[in-house]
Design an enzyme around this catalytic site. Structure first.
Site, mmCIF file in Angstrom:
data_model
loop_
_atom_site.group_PDB
_atom_site.id
_atom_site.type_symbol
_atom_site.label_atom_id
_atom_site.label_comp_id
_atom_site.label_asym_id
_atom_site.label_seq_id
_atom_site.Cartn_x
_atom_site.Cartn_y
_atom_site.Cartn_z
ATOM 1 N N ASP A 236 -21.096 23.794 -0.591
ATOM 2 C CA ASP A 236 -21.868 22.632 -0.154
ATOM 3 C C ASP A 236 -22.686 22.060 -1.314
ATOM 4 O O ASP A 236 -22.644 22.551 -2.427
ATOM 5 C CB ASP A 236 -22.770 23.029 1.013
ATOM 6 C CG ASP A 236 -21.949 23.544 2.186
ATOM 7 O OD1 ASP A 236 -21.198 22.761 2.769
ATOM 8 O OD2 ASP A 236 -22.048 24.751 2.492
ATOM 9 N N ASP A 237 -23.425 20.998 -1.042
ATOM 10 C CA ASP A 237 -24.213 20.287 -2.052
ATOM 11 C C ASP A 237 -23.289 19.585 -3.057
ATOM 12 O O ASP A 237 -22.437 18.821 -2.659
ATOM 13 C CB ASP A 237 -25.208 21.226 -2.742
ATOM 14 C CG ASP A 237 -26.253 21.784 -1.777
ATOM 15 O OD1 ASP A 237 -26.269 21.361 -0.613
ATOM 16 O OD2 ASP A 237 -27.047 22.636 -2.173
ATOM 17 N N SER A 238 -23.402 19.883 -4.339
ATOM 18 C CA SER A 238 -22.680 19.121 -5.372
ATOM 19 C C SER A 238 -21.241 19.619 -5.545
ATOM 20 O O SER A 238 -20.799 19.936 -6.641
ATOM 21 C CB SER A 238 -23.426 19.198 -6.706
ATOM 22 O OG SER A 238 -24.691 18.599 -6.597
#
Length: 723
Positions: free
Chosen positions: A316-318
């Site tokens: 998740d995230d970047s």
């Protein structure tokens, strides 16, 4: 449950809470301690004999360098809010309505190289000669406008605050803590600084055994507004909208020989939502980004390996450009993949990823005061034990089918101190996980023969996901379907329309499921206008295959029928243009194999559905609209569901629909719980039968073994039984 191996658990530690960290590491059987965003580990923790995960985010790692190189921050295209022309001149403030702490206008690069102005009433682009950008006022002035038409400008915005830092900062009230910025790694100078910073970091962190990348270079798209009542203007966990910037756009044009325009990203203000069927041009951009992320990402991972550390990536995230189900993912050289999970389909996403040695789940609730929707968790009014039970219920049923190697938590460990019941429950969860893992080590669980294919515009690239977490878009039928499938005894594969045209449909596929609204990536969009697609699927069913269509499956406003597979499904949809045409007066068949255990079907209505003729049988209806129908075509069968939402009753309905469509009704007799509130898995290698209670109330269930023996058990709320 007996003695179990105490390992495979990652604990979030916290400097200043050493006693609590080491106490819970022992209680939960941790073998690894990690830091979290906003926390640090003291030497007492790093020298305590545990493995150490250290979290880094390369694009926001050196904020001092970012401040000195503001021309190398990440960018993206935004569309201004529409302005109605009241004269021949229109003045547009591009950033009006957006969160100014997140964005600023890119006034450095020539706007006329990348920006576009549109008359959104006619959807015609305004000639470049008819608009100008005033750097002094920050306004776009449109000339020769048509009175009462709406105008917008697509413009490049520089991102001043990295989104995960922004979210964590505001959620946790970090006050004056520095706002972190995201640098653009395509610039050679940025790459040089990232590699220099990473090497110095590796040298200065000798205790770190695993570097946990969060994630690589580009975050999922998340546009914030200045109105706190509509803070999230646009959010999509799978969107590549944050990868657009001048250096990338120019490189793409040089490589491909054609331009990506601002409108290719803005898309009339829809942007490139993963829920919408992607254009070929956008898919080429994704591939272009993926190539770069893998190429530079591998350099970073090789550097970590040089210092004897393992490299894990947080999904998740970047994670944009990382693509765990992309063909290049193994080229990174990652040692592990970590996936944050609320649900079963996310657990299956992590479990099925290839090209890595370790698959790890980050469980919820996250150790934050509030959840993603602002609800109290580890705060007054919160009940984290109940939250954990509900999340583990979803994840556990998926782990019966496919294993992962590790689980863990993240966040601020000190927040658990007022919640001893949560701490006790997590001990139970870790023990259950290790036990299930041990059964998988003896071999795979029993599955019903034949494959279930999920047919979408994305295919395998979006295996076990529909862009983001389950709680974000609960109305998406396919998210709910794969959540149900995550714990069912079927082998599931994900294919695209291009796949079935070029490769055909394998002989081992029993049932194909296609679900979604018209023009969505999940239903298929314009793929249903391709004759070869309809031909392949018609042949498949005619030869004995099963097809399950959900909601507006096969829909395209293209021919005389709305559903392009109406001849297979036995139903079609009236948009209001067929009111004068006669409709078949069906009779409801109340008793059927599919609805036998569900007392009907609690499914959303798809307005306008009507039955084509006597060869279609309606098994359930709501307010006079069919919600479950079956039909035969050639040697095969079809099932139509008007919509789908995940719950335990509907999961049983879906399982029976798959068995019916695949002409495998007898499979319901073996290794299937008699009570739909419970589920089971049988592991031939260890000879173990695992039965789980998926509810908060006591349940009794019976399982028939392959040898005809019946096993009946009574389970406490959320409990597990091993036979």
């Amino acid at each position: 449950m007996g003695e179990v191996l105490r390992d495979s658990f990652t604990l979030p530690g916290e400097s200043g809470y050493e006693d609590l960290t080491l106490k819970l590491a022992k209680k939960w059987g941790a073998d690894v301690i990690r830091d979290s965003d906003g926390t640090q580990l003291s030497e007492e923790i790093t020298n305590s004999g545990y493995g150490i995960y250290s979290t880094i985010c390369l694009i926001r790692s050196d904020n001092a360098w970012a401040k000195q190189n503001m021309d190398k921050l990440q960018q993206n295209f935004l569309m201004s809010y529409p302005v109605v022309a009241e004269s021949e001149t229109v003045v547009i403030q591009p950033l009006k309505g957006y969160f100014k702490e997140q964005f600023m206008v890119n006034a450095t690069d020539d706007p006329k190289e990348f920006w576009q102005v549109f008359d959104r009433t006619t959807e015609e682009e305004v000639p470049v000669s008819n608009w100008d950008y005033n750097k002094e006022t920050g306004e776009v002035v449109v000339k020769n406008a048509k009175k009462w038409h709406k105008y917008t400008v697509n413009f490049l915005a520089v991102r001043l605050w990295e989104e995960i830092s922004m979210y964590n900062h505001i959620t946790n009230d970090w006050g004056d803590k520095e706002h972190l910025m995201a640098v653009e790694p395509r610039y050679p100078e940025t790459q040089e600084n990232i590699l220099k910073w990473l090497e110095e970091w590796c040298i200065s962190h000798p205790a770190t055994t695993v570097v946990r990348f969060t994630s690589m270079f580009y975050n999922f798209a998340w546009f914030w507004g200045d109105d706190i009542d509509c803070r999230s203007i646009y959010s999509d966990w799978g969107s590549y909208d944050f990868t657009a910037n001048p250096v990338a756009l120019r490189a793409f044009e040089k490589e491909k020989g054609y331009k990506m325009t601002s409108e290719d990203f803005v898309n009339k203000g829809f942007y490139n939502q993963t829920h919408n069927a992607p254009s070929k041009k956008y898919q080429e951009w994704m591939d272009f980004v993926n190539c770069f992320v893998v190429e530079f990402g591998k350099k970073c991972i090789d550097l970590v390996h040089k210092y004897g550390k393992k490299a894990y990536v947080f999904y998740d995230d970047s994670w944009i450009g990382v693509e765990p189900y992309g063909k290049r993912f193994p080229e990174f050289g990652f040692d592990g993949l970590i996936k944050c999970v609320f649900s079963g389909f996310e657990a299956r996403l992590c479990a099925g990823a290839q090209g890595i040695d370790t698959r790890e789940l980050r469980l919820h609730p996250y150790l934050f005061p509030t959840g993603l929707s602002g609800e109290p968790t580890f705060a007054p009014g919160g009940n984290p034990k109940l939250d954990a039970q509900k999340f583990w219920q979803n994840v556990r049923r998926a782990l019966l089918r496919k294993p992962v190697d590790r689980i863990g938590l993240g966040g601020y460990l000190h927040l658990v101190e007022p919640f001893p019941d949560f701490c006790d429950y997590m001990e139970k969860v870790t023990d259950e996980f290790r036990l299930l893992k041990s059964f998988h080590q003896a071999g795979e669980p029993y599955v019903i023969p034949g494959k279930v294919m999920i047919l979408t515009a994305w295919g395998s690239l979006r295996s076990w996901t529909c862009s983001g977490h389950l709680h974000e878009h609960p109305e998406v039928d396919l998210i709910n379907i794969i959540e149900s499938l995550s714990g069912l005894p079927f082998e599931v594969v994900f294919k695209s329309f291009d796949d079935i045209v070029s490769e055909g449909i394998g002989a081992d596929v029993k049932v194909i499921i296609n679900a979604g609204v018209i023009n969505s990536a999940w239903s298929g969009g314009d793929n249903w206008k391709r004759a070869e697609v309809v031909e392949k699927l018609t042949e498949f069913v005619a030869n004995g295959g099963g097809f399950i269509g959900v909601n507006e499956s096969s829909a395209a406003e293209y021919s005389s029928q709305y559903f392009q597979l109406a001849h297979i499904l036995g139903v079609d949809k009236d948009l209001g243009t067929k009111k004068c045409l006669g409709k078949y007066a069906y009779k409801l068949q109340k008793d059927s194999f599919i609805t036998a255990e569900t007392k009907g079907a609690d499914l959303p209505i798809c307005d306008g559905i009507y039955v084509l003729g006597k060869d279609t049988t309606v098994l359930a209806e709501k307010n006079g609209t069919p919600t479950v129908t079956v039909s035969g075509f050639g040697k095969g069968r079809s099932v139509y569901l008007s919509g789908y939402r995940f719950n335990l009753e509907n999961t049983r309905l879906l399982m029976r629909a798959i068995l019916y469509a695949g002409q495998q009704e007898d499979a319901i007799k073996t290794y299937i719980c008699s009570n739909p509130m419970t589920e089971c898995a049988y592991y031939p290698g260890s000879g173990k039968l695992v039965i789980i209670n998926n509810t908060g109330t006591e349940q009794t269930t019976t399982v028939q073994m392959e040898n005809g023996k019946e096993v009946t058990v009574t389970l406490l709320p959320f409990d597990i039984e091993i036979q």
